[in-house]
Enzyme design. Structure first.
Site, PDB file in Angstrom:
ATOM      1  CB  SER A   1     -28.514  -2.192  87.100  1.00 45.64           C
ATOM      2  OG  SER A   1     -27.470  -2.259  88.047  1.00 45.64           O
TER       3      SER A   1
ATOM      4  CE1 TYR B   1     -31.089  -5.933  89.986  1.00 43.58           C
ATOM      5  CE2 TYR B   1     -28.850  -5.080  89.793  1.00 43.58           C
ATOM      6  CZ  TYR B   1     -30.222  -4.871  89.842  1.00 43.58           C
ATOM      7  OH  TYR B   1     -30.712  -3.588  89.725  1.00 43.58           O
TER       8      TYR B   1
END
Length: 332
Positions: free
Chosen positions: A129, A155
């Protein structure tokens, strides 16, 4: 015939990827645990056409259960490659449930890598990501940027940890690995919690759109077909270059400010947005901006979809699904 395992296959990107791989002539095994982050009904809809394809099979299983459970659940095939998209998603929720993100994204990835090692599968594309870059001052984001002290959400930390794990298995067990860092993917079937989908719902309902901060934050919005093309190109690169270990950005290399995005979504759905300004959210980065130079050099990756066209396709899908308004943004 290439046989691929796609984890997270019932999700937004995963279902598009499975369709592309099938169109390219592959055999695809999809795996998903239907994490309750958003409603199962939407994921089942993503699988509807796939389930009818003769070269697609689906397994409901949870990576957290370990390699033995995967072996029991999955067809005993000679897998050529694994594309690992499965993850607990979302920056904001990771602040509320950090342990769940580590369990799903780090432990789950470890179990998958162990299963691959046991089965002798040596080719992996790992979905990372843009969140791993945090608020790096290096703009646009390059893959060689030091990131250890950059992650500002659980995350992001879980995704960078996944990259570290893939290197460990590359080093110890000669796995061929490509880490692909995704940049704010959007398009038909987008997760309901993500900005474009959420904004479309609010506009259709005549409700104001929350703007966190002053609206100057920006994201490198990337159309799902472009991201999927990058994944497929990455897979082909791995198969042609055994023993490799690389990390690439798969972005659009064109950041869009939040206020400009809201205006563009409003134009796509034909509603003038009303805004409600709110405080900034912790864990959010100021901007994301992919340097795609390496992905172009290695893979020939070159995104083609302008934001207006991507939003047009999203709006056409959204308008064809009036039942979406009855599905909660999140399952819990």
């Amino acid at each position: 015939m290439l046989t691929c395992l796609v984890t997270g296959s019932a999700g937004f990107i995963g279902s598009h990827l499975c369709e592309r791989l099938l169109a390219d002539g592959c055999r695809v095994v999809g795996l998903d645990n239907f994490d309750p982050y958003y409603h199962r009904q939407l994921k089942e809809q993503n699988l509807t056409a796939l389930r009818q394809h003769p070269r697609f099979s689906f397994c409901e299983a949870d990576l957290r259960q370990g390699p033995a459970a995967l072996t029991a659940a999955l067809p005993a095939l000679a897998y050529d490659a694994v594309i690992h998209l499965a993850a607990k998603a979302g920056v904001g929720p990771s602040l509320r449930e950090p342990a769940a993100y580590m369990e799903n994204n780090v432990l789950g990835t470890t179990h998958l890598l162990e299963w691959m090692r046991e089965r002798g599968i040596r080719t992996l594309l790992f979905a990372s990501s843009s969140s791993v870059y945090g608020n790096t001052p290096a703009i646009p984001f390059g893959e060689d940027e030091p990131l250890l002290a950059r992650c500002i959400s659980p995350y992001a930390t879980s995704k960078l940890s996944g990259e570290a794990l893939t290197f460990t298995y590359h080093h110890l067990y000669q796995m061929s690995v490509l880490n692909a860092r995704f940049f704010t993917v959007y398009g038909p079937r987008q997760r309901p919690d993500l900005a474009i989908h959420k904004f479309a719902r609010l506009l259709r309902a005549g409700q104001p759109i929350p703007v966190y901060g002053d609206g100057s934050t920006s994201r490198d919005y990337t159309f799902v077909a472009d991201t999927v093309d990058g994944i497929v190109r990455g897979l082909n690169y791995l198969l042609q270059h055994p023993g490799t270990y690389e990390t690439v950005n798969l972005g659009n290399s064109h950041p869009v400010a939040l206020l400009d995005l809201i205006a563009a979504v409003g134009a796509a759905v034909g509603v003038v947005p009303q805004l409600a300004f709110e405080p900034e959210q912790p864990g959010d980065v100021a901007t994301t901006y992919a340097d795609n130079t390496k992905a172009y050099r290695l893979l020939g990756y070159a995104p083609r979809t302008p934001l207006a066209e991507g939003l047009r396709q999203f709006a056409a899908w959204f308008d064809a699904k009036p039942e979406l308004s009855a599905v909660p943004l999140q399952a819990r």
